[in-house]
Design a protein around this motif. Structure first.
Motif, PDB file in Angstrom:
ATOM      1  N   LYS A   1       0.843  -1.194   0.000  1.00  0.00           N
ATOM      2  CA  LYS A   1       0.000   0.000   0.000  1.00  0.00           C
ATOM      3  C   LYS A   1       0.883   1.250   0.000  1.00  0.00           C
ATOM      4  O   LYS A   1       0.944   2.014   0.963  1.00  0.00           O
TER       5      LYS A   1
ATOM      6  N   ASP B   1       0.758  -8.450   5.669  1.00  0.00           N
ATOM      7  CA  ASP B   1      -0.140  -7.893   6.681  1.00  0.00           C
ATOM      8  C   ASP B   1      -1.092  -6.904   6.008  1.00  0.00           C
ATOM      9  O   ASP B   1      -0.655  -6.046   5.234  1.00  0.00           O
TER      10      ASP B   1
ATOM     11  N   GLU C   1      -2.283  -4.322   6.910  1.00  0.00           N
ATOM     12  CA  GLU C   1      -1.944  -2.933   7.189  1.00  0.00           C
ATOM     13  C   GLU C   1      -0.958  -2.370   6.166  1.00  0.00           C
ATOM     14  O   GLU C   1      -0.903  -1.152   5.972  1.00  0.00           O
ATOM     15  N   ILE C   2      -0.193  -3.246   5.517  1.00  0.00           N
ATOM     16  CA  ILE C   2       0.820  -2.742   4.586  1.00  0.00           C
ATOM     17  C   ILE C   2       0.671  -3.262   3.162  1.00  0.00           C
ATOM     18  O   ILE C   2       1.313  -2.752   2.246  1.00  0.00           O
TER      19      ILE C   2
ATOM     20  N   GLU D   1      -2.122  -5.372   0.086  1.00  0.00           N
ATOM     21  CA  GLU D   1      -3.425  -5.905  -0.297  1.00  0.00           C
ATOM     22  C   GLU D   1      -3.235  -7.108  -1.206  1.00  0.00           C
ATOM     23  O   GLU D   1      -2.301  -7.153  -2.011  1.00  0.00           O
TER      24      GLU D   1
END
Length: 207
Positions: A119, A185, A187-188, A190
């Motif tokens: 991301k 993860d 959070e980082i 996709e």
């Protein structure tokens, strides 16, 4: 101005003797053909697999959250060719290093495959791929020591490249290791549609 990817060969000779062999790899690039199904891949994409090597199950179980995969590679483009940069070692001889291989070889003998995208803006994802390329020829890290970058294991390579491109992102360790799912993860990164590779490949016994 030349990109860092275009400048990768001279540093290989200067930093580590083993990289002289890696530099010769680029002389063979015109002979390689890119596998079908990689048209939508971008530099910096993460390609994960679960292999059939002796260590594959151990590495897969190292992940606390997503245990589908045991190995990770980073997509990069060199001389118009799509490649996967990864750190691997032969589980029979113990010999290994950071290498760049065609996608069909990277995914040979894989029981499961996945593709993820960080991301980050495209320019930082490209910087991430270039940072991985700069490690070509570095020996495989059988000590699994994240504090010493003179040798690298697969997720350690990805984490080191990410630290160069996006130091604000945190890669989580688990039981003293960087597990495969640390780089995926939510959070980082996709998850994207999995790779579609149709070409035949050289089989591998690595993770």
């Amino acid at each position: 101005m030349e990109s860092r990817a275009a400048q990768v060969i001279p540093p290989l000779r200067n930093r580590h003797p083993a990289r002289r062999l890696a530099a010769g790899f680029f002389c063979l690039l015109p002979l390689l053909t890119c596998a079908a199904g990689t048209e939508d891949w971008e530099d910096g994409d993460l390609i994960l697999r679960h292999g059939r090597g002796l260590w594959s199950e151990l590495f897969r179980r190292a992940s606390p959250r997503d245990r589908r995969f045991s190995h990770i590679g980073i997509v990069c483009t060199v001389a118009g060719r799509r490649l996967c940069v990864h750190a691997e070692a032969d589980d029979r001889t113990g010999r290994g290093r950071v290498n760049a291989v065609p996608p069909e070889r990277f995914l040979a003998e894989a029981d499961a495959v996945g593709r993820f995208r960080l991301k980050l803006p495209r320019e930082l994802r490209k910087k991430f791929a270039e940072a991985a390329l700069e490690q070509l020829g570095v020996p495989f890290d059988w000590k699994f020591d994240d504090d010493d970058d003179s040798a690298l294991y697969c997720t350690e390579l990805a984490a080191a490249a990410l630290k160069t491109a996006a130091p604000h992102l945190t890669v989580k360790r688990h039981n003293g290791l960087i597990p495969p799912d640390a780089l995926t993860d939510p959070e980082i990164a996709e998850e994207l549609p999995p790779p579609r590779v149709t070409s035949s490949a050289v089989c591998s016994r690595n993770p």
